[in-house]
Design a protein around this motif. Structure first.
Motif, PDB file in Angstrom:
ATOM      1  N   GLY A 275      13.283  11.573  -5.111  1.00 58.37           N
ATOM      2  CA  GLY A 275      13.087  11.955  -3.718  1.00 58.37           C
ATOM      3  C   GLY A 275      11.624  12.079  -3.352  1.00 58.37           C
ATOM      4  N   LEU A 276      10.827  12.674  -4.234  1.00 55.23           N
ATOM      5  CA  LEU A 276       9.404  12.838  -3.947  1.00 55.23           C
ATOM      6  C   LEU A 276       8.712  11.484  -3.827  1.00 55.23           C
ATOM      7  N   ILE A 277       8.985  10.584  -4.771  1.00 57.92           N
ATOM      8  CA  ILE A 277       8.316   9.279  -4.738  1.00 57.92           C
ATOM      9  C   ILE A 277       8.712   8.510  -3.484  1.00 57.92           C
ATOM     10  N   ALA A 278       9.988   8.530  -3.142  1.00 59.31           N
ATOM     11  CA  ALA A 278      10.433   7.820  -1.936  1.00 59.31           C
ATOM     12  C   ALA A 278       9.808   8.428  -0.685  1.00 59.31           C
ATOM     13  N   ALA A 279       9.699   9.749  -0.648  1.00 57.47           N
ATOM     14  CA  ALA A 279       9.109  10.412   0.517  1.00 57.47           C
ATOM     15  C   ALA A 279       7.618  10.125   0.621  1.00 57.47           C
ATOM     16  N   LEU A 280       6.939  10.034  -0.519  1.00 52.46           N
ATOM     17  CA  LEU A 280       5.518   9.695  -0.498  1.00 52.46           C
ATOM     18  C   LEU A 280       5.310   8.262  -0.012  1.00 52.46           C
ATOM     19  N   ALA A 281       6.213   7.366  -0.381  1.00 54.61           N
ATOM     20  CA  ALA A 281       6.077   5.971   0.036  1.00 54.61           C
ATOM     21  C   ALA A 281       6.391   5.789   1.521  1.00 54.61           C
ATOM     22  N   PHE A 282       7.399   6.507   2.000  1.00 54.81           N
ATOM     23  CA  PHE A 282       7.849   6.316   3.380  1.00 54.81           C
ATOM     24  C   PHE A 282       7.977   7.662   4.089  1.00 54.81           C
ATOM     25  N   PRO A 283       6.862   8.343   4.331  1.00 56.73           N
ATOM     26  CA  PRO A 283       6.954   9.671   4.950  1.00 56.73           C
ATOM     27  C   PRO A 283       7.589   9.633   6.336  1.00 56.73           C
ATOM     28  N   GLU A 284       7.419   8.525   7.075  1.00 63.03           N
ATOM     29  CA  GLU A 284       8.022   8.437   8.411  1.00 63.03           C
ATOM     30  C   GLU A 284       9.538   8.377   8.352  1.00 63.03           C
TER      31      GLU A 284
ATOM     32  N   PRO B 148       0.798  -1.231   0.000  1.00 62.68           N
ATOM     33  CA  PRO B 148       0.000   0.000   0.000  1.00 62.68           C
ATOM     34  C   PRO B 148       0.828   1.278   0.000  1.00 62.68           C
ATOM     35  N   ARG B 149       1.965   1.288   0.674  1.00 63.89           N
ATOM     36  CA  ARG B 149       2.811   2.485   0.670  1.00 63.89           C
ATOM     37  C   ARG B 149       3.276   2.810  -0.751  1.00 63.89           C
ATOM     38  N   LEU B 150       3.679   1.786  -1.493  1.00 63.28           N
ATOM     39  CA  LEU B 150       4.170   2.012  -2.846  1.00 63.28           C
ATOM     40  C   LEU B 150       3.026   2.377  -3.783  1.00 63.28           C
ATOM     41  N   ALA B 151       1.855   1.779  -3.563  1.00 61.38           N
ATOM     42  CA  ALA B 151       0.692   2.148  -4.371  1.00 61.38           C
ATOM     43  C   ALA B 151       0.339   3.608  -4.149  1.00 61.38           C
ATOM     44  N   ARG B 152       0.423   4.058  -2.909  1.00 63.62           N
ATOM     45  CA  ARG B 152       0.165   5.474  -2.614  1.00 63.62           C
ATOM     46  C   ARG B 152       1.163   6.370  -3.347  1.00 63.62           C
ATOM     47  N   ALA B 153       2.454   5.984  -3.306  1.00 61.83           N
ATOM     48  CA  ALA B 153       3.474   6.785  -3.977  1.00 61.83           C
ATOM     49  C   ALA B 153       3.235   6.834  -5.479  1.00 61.83           C
ATOM     50  N   LEU B 154       2.812   5.728  -6.059  1.00 63.63           N
ATOM     51  CA  LEU B 154       2.552   5.681  -7.499  1.00 63.63           C
ATOM     52  C   LEU B 154       1.375   6.577  -7.864  1.00 63.63           C
ATOM     53  N   LEU B 155       0.281   6.457  -7.131  1.00 67.45           N
ATOM     54  CA  LEU B 155      -0.934   7.217  -7.466  1.00 67.45           C
ATOM     55  C   LEU B 155      -0.748   8.711  -7.216  1.00 67.45           C
ATOM     56  N   ASP B 156      -0.111   9.071  -6.093  1.00 65.42           N
ATOM     57  CA  ASP B 156       0.047  10.489  -5.769  1.00 65.42           C
ATOM     58  C   ASP B 156       1.240  11.110  -6.483  1.00 65.42           C
ATOM     59  N   GLY B 157       2.225  10.282  -6.826  1.00 62.24           N
ATOM     60  CA  GLY B 157       3.407  10.819  -7.488  1.00 62.24           C
ATOM     61  C   GLY B 157       3.232  11.008  -8.979  1.00 62.24           C
ATOM     62  N   ALA B 158       2.377  10.186  -9.607  1.00 62.65           N
ATOM     63  CA  ALA B 158       2.203  10.268 -11.063  1.00 62.65           C
ATOM     64  C   ALA B 158       1.786  11.648 -11.531  1.00 62.65           C
ATOM     65  N   PRO B 159       0.806  12.312 -10.894  1.00 60.10           N
ATOM     66  CA  PRO B 159       0.445  13.659 -11.351  1.00 60.10           C
ATOM     67  C   PRO B 159       1.571  14.677 -11.190  1.00 60.10           C
ATOM     68  N   GLU B 160       2.517  14.400 -10.282  1.00 55.73           N
ATOM     69  CA  GLU B 160       3.590  15.361 -10.017  1.00 55.73           C
ATOM     70  C   GLU B 160       4.788  15.173 -10.933  1.00 55.73           C
ATOM     71  N   VAL B 161       5.166  13.931 -11.192  1.00 55.21           N
ATOM     72  CA  VAL B 161       6.394  13.686 -11.955  1.00 55.21           C
ATOM     73  C   VAL B 161       6.141  12.935 -13.257  1.00 55.21           C
TER      74      VAL B 161
ATOM     75  N   ALA C  73       9.011   0.939  -9.160  1.00 57.10           N
ATOM     76  CA  ALA C  73       9.539  -0.382  -9.514  1.00 57.10           C
ATOM     77  C   ALA C  73      10.880  -0.629  -8.830  1.00 57.10           C
ATOM     78  N   LEU C  74      11.697   0.404  -8.687  1.00 61.47           N
ATOM     79  CA  LEU C  74      12.959   0.272  -7.947  1.00 61.47           C
ATOM     80  C   LEU C  74      12.704  -0.025  -6.477  1.00 61.47           C
ATOM     81  N   LEU C  75      11.663   0.599  -5.922  1.00 65.57           N
ATOM     82  CA  LEU C  75      11.373   0.418  -4.504  1.00 65.57           C
ATOM     83  C   LEU C  75      10.695  -0.914  -4.224  1.00 65.57           C
ATOM     84  N   SER C  76      10.006  -1.475  -5.221  1.00 63.15           N
ATOM     85  CA  SER C  76       9.290  -2.729  -4.987  1.00 63.15           C
ATOM     86  C   SER C  76      10.227  -3.925  -4.968  1.00 63.15           C
ATOM     87  N   GLU C  77      11.346  -3.824  -5.648  1.00 58.17           N
ATOM     88  CA  GLU C  77      12.389  -4.853  -5.563  1.00 58.17           C
ATOM     89  C   GLU C  77      13.718  -4.125  -5.441  1.00 58.17           C
TER      90      GLU C  77
END
Length: 842
Positions: A524-533, A436-449, A459-463
């Motif tokens: 950086g944005l995609i990684a931060a969206l996936a793992f904000p903590e 779910p974290r990566l799905a969130r990053a994909l959905l929220d990051g796509a409009p930005e980047v 895909a880099l973060l999933s494996e």
């Protein structure tokens, strides 16, 4: 052309009639069959009706495997048995690859694929039977699939047949779970496997996190060379991970055998070559992870070398860190591995541990549901309509704390509502087939980047990319784009899948989206969206503080060191380490940190005990990371009081002003509480700090800083705790007198600080006193008398003065009368007159 000769030789054939009867009568069954018996290949073909008379009805069968390599291999093996190619009557589907046709009736899938299919079509329309293979491995997806299928059978498809199949499993537990299903057992090929115990000659360090002692890997390589020299046949060597496989392979470069590497990341062509066997008769050494434990037969293997290690997931819910950790193999896993040596002929297993250690191995591996991150499971359960998972039939319930942490993550990313029910956004996330974290990053990051770039980073973060790609996510991204290795090939395939998922199949039009910013900023944005903590701010010398409150460090020589902000994608924290180690991260700026971790932003008054005093500030934070602060002139009194209490708890009541009288009062009260109890108060540090209102008010409410506490008279405060209501307070001086009058007329102070009250007095002042003084009223606690010489030095100690006068005094008198001739030393001190003076001069 069906290979009947091979099928007839599979031992599981003798159990097929019993299995079919069990399914006919009960609908569910547990199949226990050792490795190599054909449970993965023969049984599906029989249940599908592909091996019986031509007029037998054909049924659709799904076989669920825990791993992609096993799914592909099983499908190709079954197709070969039918004299066909995969994609005809037998096909397979794994993430990113689907080989099926119109005629396919047996489909081998991974448990993850089946989970997605069940969410889309709970009835599994057209499917007659499902086989859950290798269920003993207790992967979370497999346990979840089993629970969903049982739910389907109970509510939608009572005729759906279900088989739980494994070589080593808790058969009784699975039978209970499957509504008391029958257990069908078949014997394996009776090829004996000899066990050779081959522990290292010198002790090696136990595994720690992902670390394996290099000395053990060197030993494993030496055992492989020994096995090649002592036995015939190919060698299958089990190691915990890809890194260890690479290191052992490097040490076997000179052996006269072909060295092959098999793991989940190996190219499909390499995996296929290993499973095809040797083509030129040359001996082979196959270095493999646990993917080779089950479902796969590696032709030619007569020798197994087992390092005795495995990898299991672990999650630190408090810090939001998940990682694999190296553990000792279980007895079940070791048995599975050893069985690989006896698939085709008698074999040998070399175990790189001692027989004594073998007895201490756990019986089964830890179920993933007990140790893994449960965010994906929680989302699947919510999508299924059971957010609490209370209605799911599971062998082990999810730990309450881990499930609560997972649901908190889902709520934060909008996947579930406040009641835990899945949202439309959550349903879309689940359908992508990512954490779910990566799905969130994909959905929220796509409009930005842009969809394509978001998909590439996700895909880099999933494996996790190979360590050779480095720890800079943006640099690893560039390496994957230009790479020609197996990882890069899988990455490109996953990118295509994710791009299609986020654009609805329109990858060719507009898939790049706005594409604003550099690749470094996008990573950086995609990684931060996936793992904000895990957004982290530098605090000097390569050290960082994540917003979760966990410290982290970049490796020496890393290009990440010195960056003011990082979005940490991969980090692990060894059990004894103070900080986490950053494995993969991207450089970001403060604006990106604020945007991605916005839900963790808090602003308000902070009044706390810090560096030994009250500090009052107005602070803006991202979680534990301080962004800005300014001093508060008039903090809220209740916040100040709470900070002072915190200071007292940290540093103890010594912060108050303790005069000699106050300390003595505390010791007297402590003595009475210990001896009489009742209303006499407990004045230990813990008790005093547990109820500060009872003795420190109103002074505490007026205090504002440490200095105010230092002016607070502790003795006066303690008197508030005396039992005034009962009237006992008036007896304080009677029960625990400050001083006791002795026969000489002196009033001598009593010390109550030890286990027994102490009266230290010169010996001559006690002449004539026959019994030891007592305190504590009716309890009659004798004081411990310290008898002093005329010079005030200790001469004797007694709690029984009468016995001392009779037995001990004579020796003391003999020793001291010559030293102090001017003092009286009567023969009978019990009848002598006490004195504080010298003898009269003569």
């Amino acid at each position: 052309m069906i290979r009947h000769d091979v099928l007839a030789a599979l031992p599981v054939r003798t159990a097929v009639p019993a299995l079919e009867r069990a399914l006919e009568e009960h609908g569910c069954a547990v199949l226990c069959a050792p490795p190599g018996t054909g449970k993965t290949t023969l049984v599906p073909l029989v249940l599908a009706g592909l091996l019986g008379p031509s007029d037998r009805p054909v049924r659709r069968v799904i076989v669920a495997e825990p791993r992609r390599i096993a799914a592909r291999a099983a499908a190709r093996r079954m197709a070969w048995l039918l004299g066909e190619r995969a994609g005809e009557r037998v096909g397979f589907t794994v993430r990113g690859e689907r080989v099926v046709g119109r005629a396919t009736v047996v489909e081998v899938v991974t448990t993850g694929v089946l989970l997605q299919r069940l969410q889309r079509d709970p009835e599994l329309a057209g499917v007659d039977a499902v086989i859950l293979d290798e269920c003993h491995e207790r992967h979370l997806d497999a346990d979840t699939v089993a629970a969903f299928l049982l739910d389907v059978r109970a509510t939608l498809r009572p005729g759906l047949r279900l088989v739980a199949a494994s070589a080593t499993t808790d058969a009784a537990g699975w039978a209970r779970l499957l509504d008391d299903a029958p257990v069908v057992v078949t014997d394996g090929v009776s090829y004996p496997v000899e066990t050779v115990w081959a522990p290292p000659a010198a002790p090696v360090r136990p595994p720690h996190g992902m670390r394996v002692d290099p000395a053990l890997l060197t030993h494993v390589a030496s055992v492989v060379r020994r096995a090649l020299a002592e036995r015939d046949g190919d060698v299958l060597c089990f190691l915990p991970g890809v890194g260890e496989i690479g290191r052992v392979a490097g040490q076997l470069a000179e052996v006269s055998a072909e060295v092959l590497q098999v793991h989940g990341r190996a190219p499909a062509a390499v995996q296929d070559a290993v499973l095809a066997g040797s083509v030129d008769g040359r001996r082979r050494v196959v270095l493999a992870t646990a993917v080779a434990e089950s479902s796969l037969t590696v032709p030619g293997v007569r020798i197994v070398v087992d390092a005795g290690l495995a990898r299991e997931p672990r999650t630190d819910h408090a810090r939001g860190l998940s990682a694999l950790t190296t553990v000792r193999v279980s007895q079940a896993g070791a048995g599975q591995r050893a069985g690989r040596a006896g698939r085709e002929a008698p074999g040998t297993v070399y175990r790189c541990w001692s027989r004594g250690e073998d007895d201490r191995l756990v019986r089964f591996p830890s179920p993933e549901i007990k140790v893994a991150d449960l965010a994906s499971f929680a989302l699947q359960a919510a999508c299924w309509g059971d957010p609490s998972a209370a209605g799911l039939a599971l062998l082990d319930p999810p730990p309450a704390g881990a499930l609560a942490a997972a649901r908190s993550v889902l709520a934060a990313i909008g996947a579930v509502d406040t009641d835990g029910r899945v949202t439309a956004r959550g349903t879309r996330m689940a359908g992508i087939g990512l954490h779910p974290r990566l799905a969130r990053a994909l959905l929220d990051g796509a409009p930005e980047v842009g969809a394509r770039r978001a998909a590439e980073v996700v895909a880099l973060l999933s494996e996790e990319p190979p360590r050779s790609y480095g720890d800079d996510l943006a640099a690893a991204w560039r390496a994957a784009r230009r790479g020609g290795d197996a990882y890069a090939a899988r990455w490109r395939q996953e990118v295509r899948r994710l791009t299609s998922a986020v654009t609805g199949g329109g990858a060719g039009t507009g898939a790049e989206g706005p594409g604003a910013g550099s690749d470094d900023a996008a990573a950086g944005l995609i990684a931060a969206l996936a793992f904000p903590e895990r957004v982290a701010r530098a605090r000097g010398a390569g050290a960082y503080l994540m917003v979760s409150g966990t410290g982290a460090e970049a490796a020496d020589g890393s290009g990440l060191r010195g960056a003011p902000w990082l979005a940490v994608a991969v980090a692990d924290r060894p059990a004894t380490a103070v900080s986490a180690r950053i494995r993969l991260a991207a450089v970001i700026d403060e604006d990106t940190a604020r945007s991605a971790a916005g839900r963790l932003r808090v602003a308000g008054e902070e009044v706390r005990w810090e560096d030994g005093d009250v500090v009052a500030r107005r602070v803006e934070r991202l979680g534990a990371v301080e962004l800005a602060a300014r001093a508060l002139k008039s903090p809220a009194p209740e916040l100040v009081r709470a900070a002072l209490l915190d200071g007292l708890r940290r540093e103890g009541p010594e912060l108050l002003r303790w005069t000699r009288e106050a300390r003595e009062l505390r010791e007297r009260l402590g003595f009475l509480h210990r001896e009489l109890g009742g209303g006499w108060p407990d004045v230990s540090d813990a008790a005093l700090l547990e109820r500060p209102d009872a003795w420190l008010e109103p002074e505490l409410s007026r205090a504002r800083r440490r200095a105010d506490l230092g002016r607070l008279d502790a003795g006066q405060a303690l008197r508030r705790l005396l039992p005034w209501a009962s009237g006992e307070a008036a007896r304080l001086d009677e029960l625990a007198p400050e001083r006791i009058e002795v026969p000489s007329g002196s009033r001598v102070r009593v010390e109550y600080g030890g286990p027994q009250p102490v009266l230290a007095v010169k010996l001559q002042e006690l002449f004539g006193l026959r019994e030891t003084p007592r305190v504590a009223g009716d309890a009659g606690v004798p004081v411990l008398v310290h008898l002093l010489s005329p010079a005030g030095r200790p001469a004797a100690v007694t709690a029984d003065l009468a016995s001392f006068w009779q037995d001990g005094y004579r020796a003391v008198r003999a020793e001291l009368r010559g030293r102090y001739p001017r003092h009286p030393w009567p023969e009978d001190p019990s009848t002598a007159v006490a004195t504080r003076r010298l003898n009269n001069r003569r």
